[in-house]
Scaffold this active site. Sequence first.
Site, PDB file in Angstrom:
ATOM      1  N   GLY A 128       0.825  -1.197   0.000  1.00  0.00           N
ATOM      2  CA  GLY A 128       0.000   0.000   0.000  1.00  0.00           C
ATOM      3  C   GLY A 128       0.859   1.246   0.000  1.00  0.00           C
ATOM      4  O   GLY A 128       1.317   1.711  -1.040  1.00  0.00           O
ATOM      5  N   SER A 129       1.120   1.769   1.181  1.00  0.00           N
ATOM      6  CA  SER A 129       1.919   2.989   1.285  1.00  0.00           C
ATOM      7  C   SER A 129       3.397   2.749   0.960  1.00  0.00           C
ATOM      8  O   SER A 129       4.130   3.685   0.659  1.00  0.00           O
ATOM      9  CB  SER A 129       1.797   3.567   2.707  1.00  0.00           C
ATOM     10  OG  SER A 129       0.455   3.890   2.999  1.00  0.00           O
ATOM     11  N   PHE A 153      -7.710  -0.852  -5.374  1.00  0.00           N
ATOM     12  CA  PHE A 153      -8.144   0.524  -5.101  1.00  0.00           C
ATOM     13  C   PHE A 153      -7.632   1.480  -6.180  1.00  0.00           C
ATOM     14  O   PHE A 153      -7.130   2.571  -5.877  1.00  0.00           O
ATOM     15  CB  PHE A 153      -7.684   0.981  -3.712  1.00  0.00           C
ATOM     16  CG  PHE A 153      -8.073   0.031  -2.616  1.00  0.00           C
ATOM     17  CD1 PHE A 153      -9.401  -0.352  -2.466  1.00  0.00           C
ATOM     18  CD2 PHE A 153      -7.121  -0.494  -1.758  1.00  0.00           C
ATOM     19  CE1 PHE A 153      -9.777  -1.240  -1.464  1.00  0.00           C
ATOM     20  CE2 PHE A 153      -7.490  -1.389  -0.758  1.00  0.00           C
ATOM     21  CZ  PHE A 153      -8.807  -1.757  -0.616  1.00  0.00           C
ATOM     22  N   GLY A 336     -30.575  12.046  14.321  1.00  0.00           N
ATOM     23  CA  GLY A 336     -31.278  10.928  14.941  1.00  0.00           C
ATOM     24  C   GLY A 336     -31.623   9.852  13.925  1.00  0.00           C
ATOM     25  O   GLY A 336     -30.853   9.556  13.021  1.00  0.00           O
ATOM     26  N   GLU A 360      -4.892   7.248   0.513  1.00  0.00           N
ATOM     27  CA  GLU A 360      -3.763   8.192   0.408  1.00  0.00           C
ATOM     28  C   GLU A 360      -2.899   8.197   1.662  1.00  0.00           C
ATOM     29  O   GLU A 360      -2.354   9.218   2.064  1.00  0.00           O
ATOM     30  CB  GLU A 360      -4.275   9.615   0.111  1.00  0.00           C
ATOM     31  CG  GLU A 360      -4.974   9.765  -1.231  1.00  0.00           C
ATOM     32  CD  GLU A 360      -4.031   9.581  -2.416  1.00  0.00           C
ATOM     33  OE1 GLU A 360      -2.835   9.890  -2.279  1.00  0.00           O
ATOM     34  OE2 GLU A 360      -4.493   9.118  -3.468  1.00  0.00           O
ATOM     35  N   THR A 362      -2.903   5.941   5.541  1.00  0.00           N
ATOM     36  CA  THR A 362      -3.759   5.873   6.724  1.00  0.00           C
ATOM     37  C   THR A 362      -3.378   6.957   7.739  1.00  0.00           C
ATOM     38  O   THR A 362      -2.321   7.582   7.640  1.00  0.00           O
ATOM     39  CB  THR A 362      -3.612   4.501   7.413  1.00  0.00           C
ATOM     40  OG1 THR A 362      -2.244   4.365   7.854  1.00  0.00           O
ATOM     41  CG2 THR A 362      -3.952   3.366   6.456  1.00  0.00           C
TER      42      THR A 362
END
Length: 378
Positions: A128-129, A153, A336, A360, A362
């Site tokens: 990922g990153s 993604f 509510g 982009e 975490t």
Amino acid sequence: MFELTKEQIEYKEKVKEYAQKVVREYAKSMDEKNEGGEKIVRDFGEMGLLGMKISPQYGGLGLGEVAFAIATEELGAESGGASHSLHTQLNALQLLVSIGGDSARKWIEDGVKGKEIYAVALTEPGAGSDLGALQTTAKQEGDELVITGEKIFTSGASFSSKMLVLARTSGNPGDRQGISMLLIDSKTPGVEIHKLDLMGIRGAGVSYVKFNNARVPKDSIIGKEGDAFRGAIKALMVSRNGYAGIAVGIARGALEDATNRAASRKQFGKSLLEQEWISFNLADALVKVEASRLLTMRAAYMLDKGIEALTEASMAKYMAAVTAAEVSRTALHIFGGHGLNRGSKVERLYRDSKIMEIAEGTNEMQLMAVSRALQPKK
């Protein structure tokens, strides 16, 4: 003190009008059907929004990162999916400029005009990153590159015409050298695109992409072969701040709706807004929205001045993402049971907000980046 210029104020009003007249009416359908991003992107092209921060030398307006922050906020206040679609296209163009430069001029100019819709295939199921750990490869066979691997993604992929693919052309996973960026046709044989059914930012075409020995010309490589890592990291720093803008918009949209609801709804002889616990919660939300915007604008201003803003962009992204989640949750409480209805705006913004804490980079990745600024300078 930071102030918008006359040009930026006029630009803000233009985007706000479009967001409230078009996106507001379109957002519910976009969310329910998980489609519609292509129409939004085409609109952006006709309005000139796709060239907002691209240099005039490539056919853009050169308005910069502050304008981008303005636009993502205004669109995000109505729809995280619509704002994310703008972010994706400008992220792709930023990558083309950062890595390709003049060699990618045609593709940049076509993107600015909306002639091409781009997807950005960076993230992988196991990387990922950490871009250096990517597994997707593009191996040369004659005059072609054979792409094998998976991307997850991948924003805009389901309706894109072209795809920017970060792949390893040499070296081993973990190496920063040997990573190249390819520009390929999204309908290339061997490319499978499966749209994801995410809880938020729906309609933005976020997809899983698999490359089954997809063959593309060797000249699909943008920029210098094996040297895309640094340019990709630079573009991601900029796009991180764009995501902060989306999150500020989501938070502001939720706050505005909650405030209007509290002012009009009466309980026990007075409006909800006159109930102390509600007014205090909304006041707390307002403080956090304003703080998030200022952090985002500061980072954008620095980027426009050519100042590295990795720490500042991470601060903005972290603060804005946390704020979006908190404020949209507060809005749900104030509405509510009515807020729990599937398709209500606050319910949709609440789902959009969670994506902001993950995509982009975490929240934890942002804090890790910020923590580096605490280390003693050598």
